[in-house]
Design a protein around this motif. Sequence first.
Motif, short mmCIF file in Angstrom:
data_model
loop_
_atom_site.label_atom_id
_atom_site.label_comp_id
_atom_site.label_asym_id
_atom_site.label_seq_id
_atom_site.Cartn_x
_atom_site.Cartn_y
_atom_site.Cartn_z
N ASP A 77 1.00 -1.03 0.16
CA ASP A 77 0.21 -0.05 0.11
C ASP A 77 0.83 1.14 -0.06
O ASP A 77 1.59 1.47 0.91
CB ASP A 77 -0.88 -0.01 1.29
CG ASP A 77 -1.91 0.91 1.08
OD1 ASP A 77 -1.80 2.03 0.51
OD2 ASP A 77 -2.91 0.99 1.84
N PHE A 78 0.83 1.87 -0.99
CA PHE A 78 1.69 3.13 -1.06
C PHE A 78 1.29 4.24 -0.11
O PHE A 78 2.01 5.17 0.45
CB PHE A 78 1.76 3.79 -2.54
CG PHE A 78 2.72 3.06 -3.50
CD1 PHE A 78 3.68 3.27 -3.52
CD2 PHE A 78 2.00 2.21 -4.48
CE1 PHE A 78 4.60 2.65 -4.22
CE2 PHE A 78 2.77 1.52 -5.42
CZ PHE A 78 4.07 1.71 -5.01
N GLU A 79 0.07 3.93 0.43
CA GLU A 79 -0.58 5.17 1.56
C GLU A 79 0.64 4.99 2.88
O GLU A 79 0.92 6.03 3.49
CB GLU A 79 -1.83 4.89 1.88
CG GLU A 79 -2.94 5.05 0.73
CD GLU A 79 -2.83 6.56 0.32
OE1 GLU A 79 -2.57 7.53 1.23
OE2 GLU A 79 -3.55 6.96 -0.71
N ARG A 115 1.07 12.04 -4.09
CA ARG A 115 -0.02 11.58 -3.04
C ARG A 115 0.21 12.38 -1.70
O ARG A 115 -0.60 12.67 -0.94
CB ARG A 115 0.19 10.22 -2.82
CG ARG A 115 -1.02 9.73 -1.81
CD ARG A 115 -2.40 9.94 -2.72
NE ARG A 115 -3.59 9.55 -1.56
CZ ARG A 115 -4.37 10.17 -1.34
NH1 ARG A 115 -4.49 11.52 -1.61
NH2 ARG A 115 -5.36 9.84 -0.41
N THR A 191 -3.02 3.53 -6.07
CA THR A 191 -2.63 4.75 -6.09
C THR A 191 -2.57 5.71 -7.35
O THR A 191 -3.00 7.04 -6.93
CB THR A 191 -1.07 4.71 -5.43
OG1 THR A 191 -1.22 3.74 -4.43
CG2 THR A 191 -0.91 5.91 -5.07
#
Length: 269
Positions: A77-79, A115, A191
């Motif tokens: 998860d790039f978050e 992001r 993403t």
Amino acid sequence: MRHVREHTLDGTHGPVAVREWPHPAPRYLALVVHGYGEHAGRYEELAAVLTGHGAAVYGPDHVGHGRSGGERVRIEDFEDVVTDVHAVADLARAAHPGAPLVLVGHSMGGLIAARYAQRYGAELSALILSGPVIGAWELPGRLLALPEIPDTPVSPAALSRDPSVGAAYAADPLVWHGPMKRPTLEAFVRTLRAVEQGGDIGPLPLLWLHGDDDRLVPLSGSRTGVERLAGSRLTERIFAGARHEVFHETDRKEVFAELIRFLDRSLPR
């Protein structure tokens, strides 16, 4: 090699290794966000330019990359990676309270930086995206449609017209030279969609740098994403004949000069 300090932070998925190129009295902070399969140590020359301009420079190795923990090049998860980068920003700000913060993201790091700007843009003074994975990037979808991800590593020749760059990349033990992994490709797709839907960055100054011979992250696909992300202060510079890594290209002095001009216009005086 310039003096480098090493830090280790507790990241969302294990230890995150951070390089710091220090400055005794920085005018601003620069946070370098590297690309897929590589590590922050490849940005020594960029860091030298930025420290020479008055910055203290910080560069994390993302989870699964470089000296950080995690299965190689696996990002769920790039978050979570954005959260890790924010922790590095906190480290820098704790050392230098009140200094303006600039984010520099290359390739996959451009996606992470975009992001980050959507989530934490109020904390930034400027955003620089180099060959960013943003907008219409078709590679993840093509690979995910296959029953098995092919073992086709990044071609060193696609990085720069300077053959020494590709040779150093190929010989670097901290660079991943194997296939992409399905969870990471799926995270890319999610993403890219999140950035597309996340809105623009308003008045935050944005510099977009790209080579017009970038075959890894084609210019036309990135353009749609950059124009959607940009607010009222977009500066774009496309370099003729340049490949994917403009900071490592044969005309990088011109690239660095463009970067410094942008920072001089954008940073508080």
